[in-house]
Design a protein around this motif. Structure first.
Motif, short mmCIF file in Angstrom:
data_model
loop_
_atom_site.label_atom_id
_atom_site.label_comp_id
_atom_site.label_asym_id
_atom_site.label_seq_id
_atom_site.Cartn_x
_atom_site.Cartn_y
_atom_site.Cartn_z
N ASN A 190 1.03 -1.56 -0.10
CA ASN A 190 0.14 -0.04 -0.16
C ASN A 190 0.88 1.35 -0.12
OD1 ASN A 190 -2.49 -0.57 -0.16
ND2 ASN A 190 -2.29 -1.82 1.65
N ARG A 191 1.80 1.04 0.43
CA ARG A 191 2.69 2.89 0.14
C ARG A 191 3.20 3.30 -1.55
NH1 ARG A 191 8.75 2.52 3.09
NH2 ARG A 191 9.28 5.17 2.18
N ILE A 192 3.28 1.44 -1.98
CA ILE A 192 3.10 1.79 -3.30
C ILE A 192 1.83 2.21 -4.43
CG2 ILE A 192 4.27 1.10 -5.56
CD1 ILE A 192 5.92 -0.40 -4.16
N LEU A 193 0.99 1.29 -3.58
CA LEU A 193 -0.29 1.16 -4.93
C LEU A 193 -1.28 2.28 -4.49
CD1 LEU A 193 -2.19 -0.38 -6.65
CD2 LEU A 193 -3.26 -1.46 -3.86
N MET A 194 -1.27 2.48 -3.03
CA MET A 194 -2.51 3.73 -2.85
C MET A 194 -2.18 5.08 -2.54
SD MET A 194 -4.84 3.42 -1.23
CE MET A 194 -5.22 1.51 -0.59
N PRO A 195 -1.06 5.37 -3.13
CA PRO A 195 -0.34 6.93 -3.75
C PRO A 195 -0.61 7.11 -5.13
CG PRO A 195 1.11 6.26 -2.07
CD PRO A 195 0.51 5.42 -2.43
N MET A 196 -0.83 6.10 -6.30
CA MET A 196 -1.12 5.68 -7.43
C MET A 196 -1.93 6.13 -7.63
SD MET A 196 -2.32 4.20 -10.04
CE MET A 196 -2.42 2.14 -9.69
N ILE A 197 -3.59 5.33 -6.72
CA ILE A 197 -5.12 5.26 -6.76
C ILE A 197 -5.62 6.71 -5.98
CG2 ILE A 197 -7.39 4.74 -4.84
CD1 ILE A 197 -5.72 2.00 -5.26
N ASN A 198 -4.91 7.32 -5.17
CA ASN A 198 -5.39 8.77 -4.40
C ASN A 198 -4.86 9.73 -5.79
OD1 ASN A 198 -5.98 10.78 -2.28
ND2 ASN A 198 -3.12 11.17 -2.02
N GLU A 199 -3.84 9.77 -6.12
CA GLU A 199 -3.29 10.80 -7.72
C GLU A 199 -4.40 10.47 -8.64
OE1 GLU A 199 -0.46 12.33 -6.74
OE2 GLU A 199 -1.23 13.35 -8.68
N ALA A 200 -4.99 9.03 -8.76
CA ALA A 200 -6.08 9.40 -9.72
C ALA A 200 -7.31 10.28 -9.38
CB ALA A 200 -6.29 7.65 -10.15
N ILE A 201 -7.03 9.72 -8.18
CA ILE A 201 -8.30 10.27 -7.19
C ILE A 201 -8.14 12.25 -7.65
CG2 ILE A 201 -9.73 11.47 -5.72
CD1 ILE A 201 -9.11 8.68 -4.53
N TYR A 202 -7.11 12.72 -7.37
CA TYR A 202 -6.81 14.02 -7.24
C TYR A 202 -6.66 14.22 -9.28
CZ TYR A 202 -4.79 15.80 -3.12
OH TYR A 202 -3.96 16.13 -1.93
N THR A 203 -5.65 13.66 -9.98
CA THR A 203 -6.42 13.85 -11.24
C THR A 203 -8.17 14.19 -11.96
OG1 THR A 203 -4.94 12.13 -11.61
CG2 THR A 203 -5.85 13.08 -13.51
N LEU A 204 -9.39 13.30 -10.36
CA LEU A 204 -10.27 13.73 -11.45
C LEU A 204 -10.87 14.77 -11.16
CD1 LEU A 204 -13.07 12.01 -12.05
CD2 LEU A 204 -13.26 11.01 -9.68
N TYR A 205 -10.15 15.54 -9.65
CA TYR A 205 -11.00 16.13 -9.27
C TYR A 205 -10.45 17.49 -9.28
CZ TYR A 205 -10.12 19.49 -4.38
OH TYR A 205 -9.50 20.32 -3.54
N GLU A 206 -9.29 17.75 -10.45
CA GLU A 206 -9.17 18.57 -10.78
C GLU A 206 -9.54 18.85 -12.36
OE1 GLU A 206 -4.35 17.93 -10.32
OE2 GLU A 206 -4.34 18.72 -7.67
N GLY A 207 -10.18 18.07 -12.20
CA GLY A 207 -10.68 18.02 -13.72
C GLY A 207 -10.11 17.32 -15.45
N VAL A 208 -8.71 16.90 -14.98
CA VAL A 208 -7.96 16.73 -15.83
C VAL A 208 -8.56 15.44 -17.21
CG1 VAL A 208 -5.70 15.56 -16.65
CG2 VAL A 208 -5.80 16.51 -14.53
N ALA A 209 -9.55 15.10 -16.59
CA ALA A 209 -10.10 13.62 -17.14
C ALA A 209 -11.29 13.26 -16.11
CB ALA A 209 -9.32 12.76 -17.70
N SER A 210 -12.07 12.29 -17.37
CA SER A 210 -13.15 11.80 -16.87
C SER A 210 -12.93 10.67 -15.91
CB SER A 210 -14.36 11.61 -18.00
OG SER A 210 -13.54 9.93 -18.20
N LYS A 211 -13.45 9.82 -14.80
CA LYS A 211 -13.22 8.55 -14.07
C LYS A 211 -12.81 7.58 -15.18
CE LYS A 211 -18.38 7.31 -12.87
NZ LYS A 211 -18.43 9.29 -13.35
N GLU A 212 -13.96 7.72 -15.76
CA GLU A 212 -13.65 6.41 -16.88
C GLU A 212 -12.56 6.68 -17.93
OE1 GLU A 212 -16.61 8.58 -17.21
OE2 GLU A 212 -17.86 7.16 -16.97
#
Ligand code: CAA
Ligand code: NAD
Length: 283
Positions: A190-212
């Motif tokens: 989870n030290r490696i996986l969870m920051p990747m997931i959190n960054e994906a959520i930031y990417t959505l939050y900042e409107g960079v792309a749709s969830k799909e």
């Protein structure tokens, strides 16, 4: 040390999977939950997965019957008095876990190993709630447990070599591959996986792309079996948030700050697949 009887505490998605693989590997298993509805749901999900394995020709009907006969549901933690190994798979919260470990320390015989399936919490701190820290260890299964091959075995500061070797042998009996990990926040997985997931959520939050589209990039571009937002829903957004908080507190580094959108969803009760809604909606 010989392990014959196992209690799994928490009949949620992880606990039910852990109970299933132990029972399929010949161990006597008690599956415990404090919530009767959750316990029934966990037992039903095991039966359903075993039936699916029979339908697909992966196991015989007799193996299903024998596996179920080794499984006993339990609503009373005192049933742990007959267990050689207890694996805790309840909510990812230190206060709740230490209460359970402190009670288990009083209920179980001296030889019993107390393991936690925690995703990220310090094993050393959980062990300190008992008077047998040498017999406390992390046994971290991956979701879905019957499918994923890995078990991270986490040594607390005082975990003995004998406890480690016993758990390593048990992991082998479950046909899992074990890796040895020291007790640091998030361990390795989870030290490696969870920051990747959190960054994906930031990417959505900042409107960079749709969830799909975020999920498609990681699925089709990186060959991940699931996109990170789908995977977050699958793991449980509450669990993802707890893990990010453990990383943030444990390392004191702002790179691990949980995304506000993740906090908002958890506050709304959007916990992912298990609650029917997370980043996606589930029928
Ligand atoms: N429980 C048990 N078995 C399951 C399952 C479940 N929840 N979901 C799927 N399976 C099995 C089934 O046997 C299925 O085969 P059949 O349909 O023939 O029965 C097989 O997996 C393949 O499933 P699907 O065809 O439905 O879907 P898929 O090919 O996408 O595979 C998956 C499903 C194995 C879950 C795959 O998507 C995957 O590997 N996803 C990533 C999982 C992952 O990263 N797990 C780690 C999460 S992090 C973690 O666990 C640590 C933590 O602390 C948070
Ligand atoms: P879940 O919410 O699906 O299930 C937790 C279960 O524990 C519930 O049924 C609840 O009723 C029960 N419970 C809570 N407190 C209890 C208590 N005091 N006594 C008995 N039962 C109690 O959670 P989950 O996703 O199965 O996660 C469980 C643990 O496994 C957490 O520590 C989590 O971090 C870890 N984990 C989760 C994943 C994942 O992908 N979800 C992967 C690996 C490890």
């Amino acid at each position: 040390m010989s392990i014959k009887s196992v209690m799994v505490i928490g009949a949620g998605q992880m606990g039910s999977g852990i109970a299933q693989v132990f029972a399929q590997s010949g161990f006597q298993v008690m599956l415990n939950d404090m919530n009767e509805e959750a316990l029934d749901k966990g037992m039903q999900s095991i039966e359903k997965l075993l039936s699916r394995n029979v339908d697909k020709g992966r196991i015989e009907e007799e193996e299903k019957t024998a596996t179920l006969s080794r499984l006993t549901p339990s609503l009373n933690l005192d049933d742990a008095e007959s267990a050689d190994l207890v694996i805790e798979a309840i909510v990812e919260n230190m206060e709740v876990k230490t209460k359970v470990f402190s009670r288990l320390d009083k209920i179980t015989p001296h030889h019993t190993i107390l393991a936690s399936n925690t995703s990220s919490l310090p094993i050393t701190e959980i062990a300190a709630a008992t008077e047998r820290p040498e017999k406390v260890i992390g046994m971290h299964f991956m979701n879905p447990v019957p499918v994923m091959k890995l078990v991270e075995i986490i040594r607390g500061l005082q975990t003995s070599d004998e406890t480690y070797e016993t758990i390593q042998r048990v992991a082998g009996e479950l046909q899992k591959t074990a890796v040895e990990v020291e007790d640091f926040p998030g361990f390795v997985s989870n030290r490696i996986l969870m920051p990747m997931i959190n960054e994906a959520i930031y990417t959505l939050y900042e409107g960079v792309a749709s969830k799909e589209d975020i999920d498609s990039v990681m699925k089709l571009g990186m060959n991940h079996p699931m996109g990170p937002l789908t995977l977050a829903d699958f793991i449980g957004l509450d669990t993802c948030l707890y893990i990010m908080e453990v990383l943030h507190d444990g390392f004191g580094d702002s790179k691990y700050r949980p995304c506000p959108l993740l906090r908002k969803y958890v506050k709304a009760g959007w916990l992912g697949k298990k609650s029917g809604r997370g980043f996606y909606v589930y029928e």
